[in-house]
Design a protein around this motif. Structure first.
Motif, mmCIF file in Angstrom:
data_model
loop_
_atom_site.group_PDB
_atom_site.id
_atom_site.type_symbol
_atom_site.label_atom_id
_atom_site.label_comp_id
_atom_site.label_asym_id
_atom_site.label_seq_id
_atom_site.Cartn_x
_atom_site.Cartn_y
_atom_site.Cartn_z
ATOM 1 N N THR A 70 0.827 -1.215 0.000
ATOM 2 C CA THR A 70 0.000 0.000 0.000
ATOM 3 C C THR A 70 0.856 1.258 0.000
ATOM 4 O O THR A 70 0.409 2.329 -0.420
ATOM 5 C CB THR A 70 -0.925 0.027 1.224
ATOM 6 N N GLN A 71 2.108 1.155 0.474
ATOM 7 C CA GLN A 71 3.008 2.301 0.515
ATOM 8 C C GLN A 71 3.871 2.403 -0.737
ATOM 9 O O GLN A 71 4.272 3.503 -1.133
ATOM 10 C CB GLN A 71 3.897 2.240 1.765
ATOM 11 N N THR A 72 4.161 1.275 -1.369
ATOM 12 C CA THR A 72 5.052 1.299 -2.529
ATOM 13 C C THR A 72 4.308 1.353 -3.854
ATOM 14 O O THR A 72 4.923 1.589 -4.897
ATOM 15 C CB THR A 72 5.968 0.061 -2.534
ATOM 16 N N SER A 73 3.006 1.155 -3.832
ATOM 17 C CA SER A 73 2.235 1.156 -5.077
ATOM 18 C C SER A 73 2.398 2.476 -5.819
ATOM 19 O O SER A 73 2.178 3.549 -5.256
ATOM 20 C CB SER A 73 0.751 0.911 -4.777
ATOM 21 N N GLY A 74 2.819 2.396 -7.072
ATOM 22 C CA GLY A 74 2.980 3.580 -7.897
ATOM 23 C C GLY A 74 4.222 4.392 -7.602
ATOM 24 O O GLY A 74 4.384 5.490 -8.137
ATOM 25 N N ARG A 75 5.102 3.848 -6.768
ATOM 26 C CA ARG A 75 6.310 4.584 -6.390
ATOM 27 C C ARG A 75 7.550 3.831 -6.832
ATOM 28 O O ARG A 75 7.533 2.629 -7.077
ATOM 29 C CB ARG A 75 6.360 4.797 -4.870
ATOM 30 N N ASN A 76 8.654 4.553 -6.874
ATOM 31 C CA ASN A 76 9.959 3.999 -7.183
ATOM 32 C C ASN A 76 10.594 3.526 -5.879
ATOM 33 O O ASN A 76 10.567 4.250 -4.883
ATOM 34 C CB ASN A 76 10.815 5.093 -7.833
ATOM 35 N N TYR A 77 11.174 2.310 -5.855
ATOM 36 C CA TYR A 77 11.793 1.827 -4.624
ATOM 37 C C TYR A 77 12.892 0.812 -4.949
ATOM 38 O O TYR A 77 12.933 0.234 -6.039
ATOM 39 C CB TYR A 77 10.762 1.205 -3.688
#
Length: 352
Positions: A70-77
């Motif tokens: 839920t925190q990494t969705s759609g983000r770069n990591y």
């Protein structure tokens, strides 16, 4: 982390996602509302992240695959499980507390590249959970602390900064910062580019901020002048930090400054505003006998809801405290961080 830096983190806002560009000489950094980011590569194959480079802190942490979906969705990591050079540092963890919120996680080791500078086995703090503040900080995939080698928050074996890992690979133990308002700037590791400043560089020793064990990029200025007023010879300590976008001056200096800004007023909470159309004076500070000039235009922050007034990018701190010099100052000048000699250098730049 000093209170002014925490306050700056709280106030930092990003209204647009920054773009990135590449260079052959030095490392490009980009900005949105005072949030400066730069590309960094981790692992094998390399994974690109955009980090805040922060000379006011020591931790090197990233968004990671250890965080909830839920925190990494759609983000770069960063995903250590996808890197052939990544290893888990067994038993090592970290936890960073900001006034805006905290984050924690586990420590891995992997190859890290900034521009053409690579280091293997670098400790990487992989977040497992972050505070809501960071969830709303779009475009930033973590923080690279560039303080001058005080221990980070890792446990049970605190580490020093990423900079200490790359120093043996640099031609000279320096890095320089040249920021630009609302556009790209550069940070150069290992060399000083004479095309990025005018005149000469004025050097001064790094000083220790009272109540700390050192590690911050701080110095003593020899005075200041507001606009075309007379230079005031006043020895005041200054902390320099790329990780904040609201600078702070002692109240006695700040009141003199706003006395020169037509229509400036103080809010009930102590914050200063002024009409966006008002002329804002330049601010000059001394480094030894040299004079370094900051453009008054850099002290205009975000417009208020009334569409007339703007929040000031320079606010107040108590008399007797140090000056907190960050992005609004740094967007006008060239700054050398000389790790080998434990000194800072300042030079003027041509404003665009």
């Amino acid at each position: 982390m000093p209170e002014p830096l925490q306050s700056a983190w709280n106030r930092l806002q990003s209204r647009e996602e920054p773009g990135l560009a590449t260079r052959d000489n030095g490392q490009t950094i980009t900005t949105s509302d005072g949030l400066f980011l730069f590309p960094l590569r981790i692992g094998s194959p390399q994974q690109m992240l955009n980090l805040i480079f922060d000379t006011g802190s020591g931790d090197f942490w990233v968004w990671s695959w250890l965080m909830p979906d839920t925190q990494t969705s759609g983000r770069n990591y960063y995903n250590g499980s996808n890197s052939s050079t990544a290893t888990r540092w067994q038993g090592q963890s970290f936890g960073v507390d900001y006034s805006a919120g905290s984050l924690h996680g586990l420590v891995w080791q992997d190859a890290v590249w900034v521009d053409n500078i690579g280091v293997g086995g670098n400790p990487i703090e992989c977040a497992q959970d972050v505070a809501p503040f960071f969830l709303n900080l779009e475009g930033a995939d973590g923080v690279l602390g560039l303080s001058n080698a005080f221990n980070d928050s890792e446990s049970p074996a605190p580490q020093q900064t990423w900079l200490t890992w790359v120093l043996p690979r640099l031609p000279a133990s320096v890095f320089t910062v040249a920021l630009s308002p609302k556009s790209m700037g550069t940070i150069d590791f290992g060399f000083i580019d004479s095309s990025k400043y005018i005149g000469t560089i004025a050097y001064t020793p790094v000083t220790i901020i009272p109540g700390t064990t050192g590690g911050f990029w701080a110095f003593n200025w020899t005075g200041f002048a507001i606009g075309d007023q007379k230079f005031n010879y006043t020895n005041i300590q200054v902390m320099v930090d790329t990780g904040g976008n609201i600078s702070q001056l002692p109240q006695s200096i700040l009141k003199k400054f706003f006395a020169q800004v037509k229509g400036a007023y103080q809010q009930s909470d102590g914050g200063w505003n002024f009409p966006c159309a008002s002329a804002v004076p330049n601010l000059t500070f001394g480094v030894g006998n040299s004079r370094i000039v900051i453009s008054g235009k850099n002290f205009i922050f975000n417009p208020l809801a009334d569409g007339i007034n703007c929040y000031s990018a320079v606010q107040g701190t108590s008399d007797g405290s140090y000056v907190y010099m960050n992005v609004p100052f740094l967007e006008s000048i060239f700054v050398v961080h000389d790790y080998g000699a434990m000194r800072m250098g300042f030079a003027n730049r041509t404003w665009t």
